[in-house]
Motif scaffolding. Structure first.
Motif, PDB file in Angstrom:
ATOM      1  N   ASP A 230       0.811  -1.221   0.000  1.00  0.00           N
ATOM      2  CA  ASP A 230       0.000   0.000   0.000  1.00  0.00           C
ATOM      3  C   ASP A 230       0.848   1.276   0.000  1.00  0.00           C
ATOM      4  O   ASP A 230       0.501   2.274   0.639  1.00  0.00           O
ATOM      5  CB  ASP A 230      -0.940   0.002   1.208  1.00  0.00           C
ATOM      6  CG  ASP A 230      -2.212   0.790   0.946  1.00  0.00           C
ATOM      7  OD1 ASP A 230      -2.590   0.924  -0.224  1.00  0.00           O
ATOM      8  OD2 ASP A 230      -2.825   1.278   1.913  1.00  0.00           O
ATOM      9  N   ASP A 283     -10.518  -8.815  -0.078  1.00  0.00           N
ATOM     10  CA  ASP A 283     -10.584  -8.195   1.238  1.00  0.00           C
ATOM     11  C   ASP A 283     -11.698  -8.894   1.991  1.00  0.00           C
ATOM     12  O   ASP A 283     -12.865  -8.517   1.900  1.00  0.00           O
ATOM     13  CB  ASP A 283     -10.862  -6.691   1.103  1.00  0.00           C
ATOM     14  CG  ASP A 283     -10.968  -5.984   2.444  1.00  0.00           C
ATOM     15  OD1 ASP A 283     -10.708  -6.624   3.482  1.00  0.00           O
ATOM     16  OD2 ASP A 283     -11.327  -4.794   2.457  1.00  0.00           O
ATOM     17  N   ALA A 288     -10.364  -2.615   4.339  1.00  0.00           N
ATOM     18  CA  ALA A 288      -9.516  -1.848   3.413  1.00  0.00           C
ATOM     19  C   ALA A 288      -8.084  -2.358   3.362  1.00  0.00           C
ATOM     20  O   ALA A 288      -7.184  -1.648   2.902  1.00  0.00           O
ATOM     21  CB  ALA A 288      -9.533  -0.354   3.751  1.00  0.00           C
ATOM     22  N   LYS A 290      -5.757  -5.630   1.881  1.00  0.00           N
ATOM     23  CA  LYS A 290      -5.789  -6.768   0.976  1.00  0.00           C
ATOM     24  C   LYS A 290      -5.411  -8.067   1.678  1.00  0.00           C
ATOM     25  O   LYS A 290      -4.510  -8.111   2.514  1.00  0.00           O
ATOM     26  CB  LYS A 290      -4.827  -6.531  -0.194  1.00  0.00           C
ATOM     27  CG  LYS A 290      -5.387  -5.664  -1.297  1.00  0.00           C
ATOM     28  CD  LYS A 290      -6.527  -6.380  -2.010  1.00  0.00           C
ATOM     29  CE  LYS A 290      -6.902  -5.675  -3.286  1.00  0.00           C
ATOM     30  NZ  LYS A 290      -5.821  -5.708  -4.275  1.00  0.00           N
ATOM     31  N   LYS A 457      -6.146   0.759  -7.324  1.00  0.00           N
ATOM     32  CA  LYS A 457      -6.879   0.279  -6.159  1.00  0.00           C
ATOM     33  C   LYS A 457      -8.040   1.208  -5.874  1.00  0.00           C
ATOM     34  O   LYS A 457      -7.887   2.434  -5.901  1.00  0.00           O
ATOM     35  CB  LYS A 457      -5.951   0.212  -4.946  1.00  0.00           C
ATOM     36  CG  LYS A 457      -6.598  -0.280  -3.659  1.00  0.00           C
ATOM     37  CD  LYS A 457      -5.564  -0.336  -2.537  1.00  0.00           C
ATOM     38  CE  LYS A 457      -6.170  -0.833  -1.239  1.00  0.00           C
ATOM     39  NZ  LYS A 457      -5.151  -0.924  -0.151  1.00  0.00           N
ATOM     40  N   ILE A 459     -11.276   2.054  -3.130  1.00  0.00           N
ATOM     41  CA  ILE A 459     -11.844   1.844  -1.800  1.00  0.00           C
ATOM     42  C   ILE A 459     -13.194   2.552  -1.732  1.00  0.00           C
ATOM     43  O   ILE A 459     -13.272   3.774  -1.887  1.00  0.00           O
ATOM     44  CB  ILE A 459     -10.920   2.381  -0.691  1.00  0.00           C
ATOM     45  CG1 ILE A 459      -9.531   1.749  -0.786  1.00  0.00           C
ATOM     46  CG2 ILE A 459     -11.534   2.114   0.684  1.00  0.00           C
ATOM     47  CD1 ILE A 459      -8.515   2.364   0.150  1.00  0.00           C
ATOM     48  N   SER A 466     -15.607  -0.423   4.715  1.00  0.00           N
ATOM     49  CA  SER A 466     -14.763  -0.134   3.561  1.00  0.00           C
ATOM     50  C   SER A 466     -14.697  -1.366   2.680  1.00  0.00           C
ATOM     51  O   SER A 466     -14.559  -2.489   3.174  1.00  0.00           O
ATOM     52  CB  SER A 466     -13.348   0.264   4.003  1.00  0.00           C
ATOM     53  OG  SER A 466     -13.360   1.455   4.768  1.00  0.00           O
ATOM     54  N   THR A 468     -12.681  -2.919  -0.659  1.00  0.00           N
ATOM     55  CA  THR A 468     -11.446  -2.681  -1.404  1.00  0.00           C
ATOM     56  C   THR A 468     -11.275  -3.695  -2.528  1.00  0.00           C
ATOM     57  O   THR A 468     -11.442  -4.900  -2.316  1.00  0.00           O
ATOM     58  CB  THR A 468     -10.234  -2.775  -0.465  1.00  0.00           C
ATOM     59  OG1 THR A 468     -10.400  -1.863   0.610  1.00  0.00           O
ATOM     60  CG2 THR A 468      -8.951  -2.455  -1.216  1.00  0.00           C
ATOM     61  N   SER A 470      -8.811  -4.181  -6.483  1.00  0.00           N
ATOM     62  CA  SER A 470      -7.820  -3.653  -7.414  1.00  0.00           C
ATOM     63  C   SER A 470      -8.062  -4.210  -8.807  1.00  0.00           C
ATOM     64  O   SER A 470      -8.577  -5.326  -8.969  1.00  0.00           O
ATOM     65  CB  SER A 470      -6.396  -4.012  -6.970  1.00  0.00           C
ATOM     66  OG  SER A 470      -6.066  -3.386  -5.759  1.00  0.00           O
TER      67      SER A 470
END
Length: 661
Positions: A230, A283, A288, A290, A457, A459, A466, A468, A470
């Motif tokens: 991240d 997730d 939030a 991975k 990515k 969110i 949250s 998440t 990608s």
């Protein structure tokens, strides 16, 4: 309005009859027109890719064929798939046995290319020429290095706005550890070094694995390029086979702007010594952060990211080990996180399939695929009975997409054929969950980053949670999911905030403009979400509130006469193309098959080698299936009646009707 002429024939697929009314997923392989064989003598391969190669808003399918033909299917209206293998040029592209594939737009022209990993010789890069034809540009592009490749991922590792290609390679030389009784007790294989092709910006690439420090001479079977730590750049995680003996799984941290990577496998807790086969990114807790599921021969791993940014294997506690079946080890390959019921929690799908093994790691020949429902409490429930299952299927690749744009994620499994008598070994499972929760789908387009937005990515924040995801250029095993992000939201009725972290480290935040249960489009830097839908007033699914043209349905023309040789059950409008074969035999494109009617022997004469030859009954059930036939075919055992011939060469696929007297 386009006029499409579709030649389609229903073919029976292997499977156990089931009550679809009781299942979440329905096998629609036959009714959607997909017929494919991945022929692999060494139990390896089986790549599947979802890609919208013609930009019509419907996800198409590419399938590797091993030593048989690769296939490209165009999605028509989300209702069936047209085999465009020949007219797209895919059939004419031959070479070493194909194992895996990924797709990405290497020159940002709006058309996605195909990269195909092969068992020997060099891999293949196919240029998408305007959504209708693929051209092999491998040699001129610099894709010339010979190896045994088992997967790849597109990503922009140096943040120049161009997609690079990372390739994982497998065994170069086999060596075994044996005891005094000459029994295999371990492995000492040599593996090909991995490859990193850096995009030069002119449809050429420079191989740079050594310079970037990403050679990793493990026996790679899966790879994902994702921002694991991240920090705004794309890292690499590799699942290596024979990890206990050769090299464990490897996590390589991107040191951008320095063009190097650092091995942080042990630091992050990701260096698992296992028989790594596949990787899913998701997730599981909506925190939030991975998480990664890694498939294995034996116990699979669920790497849960902690607040400290390291990973802990919680597979046993989460009840997703999938370790044994029938007293022997299960062998898992492709895997994906997907929220099948849109309840806001990502479920897990695992592709299982037999591979021969020494006695000390005995594997099960009966190894059904798995579906695990996320219980929203850190555990999963095995509901694999909701998948249509088949006996003795050897599954490998797996990918997900919404094939009909209905807001439900569908699945595609690739299976291996080890016998020429196999009739079908790919399964398309349509999600028919009757009461899904709310959802939000997102199409991203980069301007400063690569056009596909691979490596980005997203969110979502809603109701204190949250979500998440990608955009990934390859994952699972030998495969790639749709680039369209899909978020299940359950009972939540709004999105409060969306953060987009682009692959160049920049971010954008949106606080409004969201619509639930719709696909939306966002162009980097635009500041405005657009409603994706059909903007063509003549299309049957025209949407007067659409702001970005996507997914227009087309009138489908073809032969609607059930008595014709080329009857098309999917055709909506008769186009006058119906024909019935002359009774003296089949004479077409350098191929002669005679006599017709036939009694005891059918003669085959062809200027080009016939790759696959089938005799099917009028319902599409295969009676005889031969690979690379020549000369004469015995037909004296066939009952009297009409049959359909399927004749596939490297460059053509034809169907004809004969009568057995």
């Amino acid at each position: 309005m386009k006029v499409l002429i579709i030649f389609w024939l229903t073919v029976w697929s292997i499977g156990i009859p089931v009550s679809y009314a009781q299942q979440i997923f329905k096998d629609v392989t036959d009714s959607f027109g997909i017929r494919h064989i991945h022929e692999a003598q060494n139990y390896m391969g089986g790549g599947v890719v979802f890609l919208d190669f013609d930009n019509d808003g419907f996800e198409d399918i590419f399938l590797t064929g091993g030593s048989a033909s690769n296939k490209l299917y165009r999605n028509i209206n989300g209702e069936f798939f047209q085999d465009v293998t020949v007219i797209s040029g895919i059939a004419g592209i031959t070479g070493s046995k194909t194992k895996a594939a990924v797709a990405g737009d290497i020159d940002n022209d709006g058309w996605r290319e195909l990269f195909i990993a092969t068992e020997s010789g060099h891999n293949m890069l196919l240029k998408n020429e305007g959504g209708s034809f693929f051209k092999d540009i491998s040699t001129e592009a610099g894709i010339i290095h010979e190896s045994f490749s088992m997967g790849a991922s597109f990503a922009d590792f140096n943040q120049d706005g161009l997609l690079d290609i990372y390739v994982i390679n497998f065994v170069k030389e086999q060596r075994f550890i044996r005891n005094d009784n000459n029994e295999v007790t371990g492995f000492d294989h040599d593996c090909y070094p991995n490859l990193l092709y850096i995009n030069n910006g002119n449809n050429t690439f420079t191989e740079s694995a050594q310079a970037y420090g990403v050679v990793d001479e493990g026996c790679g079977l899966a790879v994902v390029a994702d921002d694991i730590d991240d920090d705004g750049d794309v890292d690499i995680y590799i699942a290596n086979d024979f990890g206990e003996w050769v090299r464990p799984n490897v996590c390589l941290r991107n040191n951008y702007p320095d063009p190097t990577f650092t091995d942080v496998s042990d630091v992050l807790g990701m260096g698992l010594a296992m028989y790594g086969m596949g990787i899913a990114a998701g997730d599981l807790e909506n925190d939030a952060k991975k998480d990664y599921y890694v498939s294995n021969l034996g116990s699979n791993a669920l790497l849960n990211q902690t607040d400290a940014g390291v990973f802990t294997d919680i597979a046993p506690a989460a009840l997703v080990e999938n370790d044994v079946v029938g007293g022997a080890f299960s062998t898992s390959w492709g895997t994906v996180f997907t929220d099948y019921d849109n309840d806001g929690f990502q479920d897990l799908v695992v592709s299982n399939g037999f591979v021969p093994s020494p006695a000390f790691i005995q594997t099960s020949s009966d190894d059904p695929n798995k579906l695990f429902r996320n219980n929203a409490d850190g555990t999963f429930t095995d509901i694999s009975q909701q998948l249509p299952q088949a006996d003795s299927v050897i599954s490998r690749g797996l990918a997900k997409a919404d094939i009909d744009n209905d807001g439900r994620q569908d699945l595609l499994f690739a299976n291996l054929s080890t016998s020429v008598i196999d009739l079908q070994n790919v399964y398309l499972y349509k999600n028919q969950f009757e009461a899904p929760g709310n959802w939000f789908a997102l199409l991203l387009e980069g301007t400063e980053v690569n056009r596909d937005a691979i490596g980005t990515k997203v969110i979502l924040e809603s109701g204190g949670k949250s979500y998440t995801q990608s955009v990934l250029g390859g994952s699972s095993h030998a495969s790639q999911n749709s680039l369209r992000l899909h978020f299940g939201l359950g009972t939540l009725d709004k999105i409060d905030k969306m953060t987009i972290r682009w692959s160049d480290g920049s971010s954008e935040v949106l606080n409004s403009g969201f619509m639930l249960n719709r696909t939306m489009y966002y162009l980097q830097g635009s500041g405005e979400l657009l409603i994706a839908g059909c903007m063509d007033p003549e299309a049957i699914n025209f949407s007067d509130n659409a702001q970005y043209n996507h997914g227009c349905k087309e009138d489908v023309y073809g032969c609607t006469d059930p008595d014709a040789d080329n009857f098309d059950p999917a055709a909506l409008i008769e186009d006058g193309s119906c024909f019935i074969t002359d009774i003296d035999g089949v004479h077409n494109k350098g191929i002669s098959i005679y006599p017709n009617p036939v009694s005891d022997v059918l003669n085959l004469v062809s200027e080009e080698q016939i790759v696959s030859f089938k005799i099917m009954d009028i319902n599409g059930v295969s009676i005889i299936h031969l690979m690379y036939p020549a000369g004469q075919i015995r037909t004296d055992h066939l009952p009297r009646g009409f049959y359909v011939l399927s004749v596939q060469t490297r460059t053509s696929l034809m169907y004809h009707r004969i009568y057995k007297e």
